[in-house]
Design a protein around this motif. Structure first.
Motif, PDB file in Angstrom:
ATOM      1  N   ASP A  98       7.482   7.294  -1.183  1.00 29.54           N
ATOM      2  CA  ASP A  98       8.156   8.173  -2.136  1.00 29.54           C
ATOM      3  C   ASP A  98       7.789   9.628  -1.874  1.00 29.54           C
ATOM      4  OD1 ASP A  98       9.364   6.037  -3.346  1.00 29.54           O
ATOM      5  OD2 ASP A  98       8.069   6.007  -5.113  1.00 29.54           O
ATOM      6  N   THR A  99       8.730  10.516  -2.211  1.00 30.24           N
ATOM      7  CA  THR A  99       8.554  11.942  -1.937  1.00 30.24           C
ATOM      8  C   THR A  99       8.832  12.763  -3.199  1.00 30.24           C
ATOM      9  OG1 THR A  99      10.861  12.108  -1.215  1.00 30.24           O
ATOM     10  CG2 THR A  99       9.200  11.726   0.488  1.00 30.24           C
ATOM     11  N   GLY A 151       8.730  11.675   4.894  1.00 34.29           N
ATOM     12  CA  GLY A 151       8.319  10.690   3.894  1.00 34.29           C
ATOM     13  C   GLY A 151       9.275   9.518   3.821  1.00 34.29           C
ATOM     14  N   GLN A 152      10.576   9.803   3.807  1.00 42.17           N
ATOM     15  CA  GLN A 152      11.552   8.723   3.712  1.00 42.17           C
ATOM     16  C   GLN A 152      11.519   7.829   4.944  1.00 42.17           C
ATOM     17  OE1 GLN A 152      15.420  10.244   2.718  1.00 42.17           O
ATOM     18  NE2 GLN A 152      14.830  10.778   0.630  1.00 42.17           N
ATOM     19  N   SER A 153      11.364   8.420   6.129  1.00 46.14           N
ATOM     20  CA  SER A 153      11.317   7.632   7.354  1.00 46.14           C
ATOM     21  C   SER A 153      10.056   6.779   7.431  1.00 46.14           C
ATOM     22  CB  SER A 153      11.394   8.547   8.580  1.00 46.14           C
ATOM     23  OG  SER A 153      12.621   9.248   8.610  1.00 46.14           O
ATOM     24  N   GLY A 180       0.814  -1.210   0.000  1.00 47.73           N
ATOM     25  CA  GLY A 180       0.000   0.000   0.000  1.00 47.73           C
ATOM     26  C   GLY A 180       0.843   1.253   0.000  1.00 47.73           C
ATOM     27  N   LYS A 181       1.944   1.246   0.753  1.00 49.05           N
ATOM     28  CA  LYS A 181       2.814   2.421   0.825  1.00 49.05           C
ATOM     29  C   LYS A 181       3.460   2.736  -0.524  1.00 49.05           C
ATOM     30  CE  LYS A 181       4.168   2.406   5.694  1.00 49.05           C
ATOM     31  NZ  LYS A 181       5.313   2.418   6.633  1.00 49.05           N
ATOM     32  N   ARG A 182       3.715   1.700  -1.325  1.00 53.73           N
ATOM     33  CA  ARG A 182       4.329   1.936  -2.635  1.00 53.73           C
ATOM     34  C   ARG A 182       3.403   2.702  -3.564  1.00 53.73           C
ATOM     35  NH1 ARG A 182       6.746  -3.233  -1.635  1.00 53.73           N
ATOM     36  NH2 ARG A 182       5.044  -4.350  -2.680  1.00 53.73           N
ATOM     37  N   LYS A 210      17.857  13.918  -0.233  1.00 55.07           N
ATOM     38  CA  LYS A 210      17.289  14.018  -1.573  1.00 55.07           C
ATOM     39  C   LYS A 210      15.912  13.352  -1.653  1.00 55.07           C
ATOM     40  CE  LYS A 210      20.850  16.108  -3.289  1.00 55.07           C
ATOM     41  NZ  LYS A 210      20.745  17.559  -3.597  1.00 55.07           N
ATOM     42  N   PRO A 211      14.942  14.026  -2.268  1.00 51.83           N
ATOM     43  CA  PRO A 211      13.634  13.407  -2.485  1.00 51.83           C
ATOM     44  C   PRO A 211      13.689  12.389  -3.613  1.00 51.83           C
ATOM     45  CG  PRO A 211      13.721  15.539  -3.557  1.00 51.83           C
ATOM     46  CD  PRO A 211      15.023  15.387  -2.814  1.00 51.83           C
TER      47      PRO A 211
END
Length: 236
Positions: free
Chosen positions: A190-191, A184-186, A167-169, A206-207
């Motif tokens: 994706d950001t 977002g990264q933690s 779901g997060k993907r 880096k995003p």
């Protein structure tokens, strides 16, 4: 045939991403300092501005740690000054509403995760006539801990029923500064950094994407409208 989506949920930061509120924040902080007999130029206040816990922001503004009782008093007055100034200093970044409206037309859920407190955030939504625009909105009034902690996004994902990596993907978080990207990264999603970010060239982290235009969000969500995944646009 229904279009396959790379992302079916896009979560946005609010201030600096959708809403231009920096002028309001700088003017409010300048007025607050003046009331306490202190002075900083607006340029210096803007240079120091970061999206952090309000206690950290006000301590940076005053140049010292603020003890609990003093912080409560200063915070109360700061929020009062912001309320007085907001109608004269708020505006929407160009193209954001049109882009988000297109996402809604493509059945992509859109929501907000912001560090702005609920009462002020709701006033700003009312000012922009966006009260019913988003599928969900969450503020520190609900999740307690602010960005860059992953708690705001993890709390949000849980509330909207996204509980596993698959779901997060399918989730993209769009913001304008380092706190958004770290959050977002933690949270393992994706950001994307908006093209009007004040921090395009000074981020330490880096995003996934650096957007060239706000409409790139549509292209990222919908593979049939791909943007080029170049070194400039995708940094993953």
């Amino acid at each position: 045939m229904e279009q396959e989506l790379r992302y079916n949920t896009v979560i946005f930061d609010f201030d600096g991403t959708i809403s231009y509120s920096l002028g309001m924040s700088v003017a409010s902080r300048k007025a607050l300092l003046n009331e306490y007999g202190l002075d900083k130029s607006e340029a210096q206040i803007e240079k120091e501005f970061r999206s952090l816990e309000l206690s950290e922001e006000l301590s940076t503004l005053f140049g010292r740690h603020l003890e609990s009782e003093e912080f409560i008093e200063i915070k109360k007055r700061y929020l009062e000054i912001q309320k007085e100034k907001e109608n004269d200093h708020l505006s929407l970044f160009p193209g954001m509403i049109e882009m988000m409206t297109e996402l809604k037309h493509r059945n992509i859920k859109i929501g907000i995760v912001t560090n702005r407190l609920r009462e002020a955030f709701n006033r700003h939504l009312h000012f922009y006539k966006l009260e019913d625009f988003f599928d969900f909105t969450f503020t520190p009034s609900e999740f307690i801990v602010s960005k860059p902690s992953p708690v705001p996004l993890n709390y949000t994902l849980n509330q909207i029923g996204i509980i596993d990596d698959a779901g997060k993907r399918k989730v993209l978080y769009v913001g304008d500064d380092e706190a958004d990207i770290k959050c977002g990264q933690s949270a393992n999603i994706d950001t994307a950094l908006v093209p009007h970010s004040r921090h395009l060239h000074d981020l330490d982290i880096k995003p996934t994407y650096v957007l060239k235009t706000v409409t790139d969000v549509i292209s990222l969500c919908c593979p049939t409208n791909k943007i080029e995944q170049s070194q400039e646009s995708k940094l993953k």
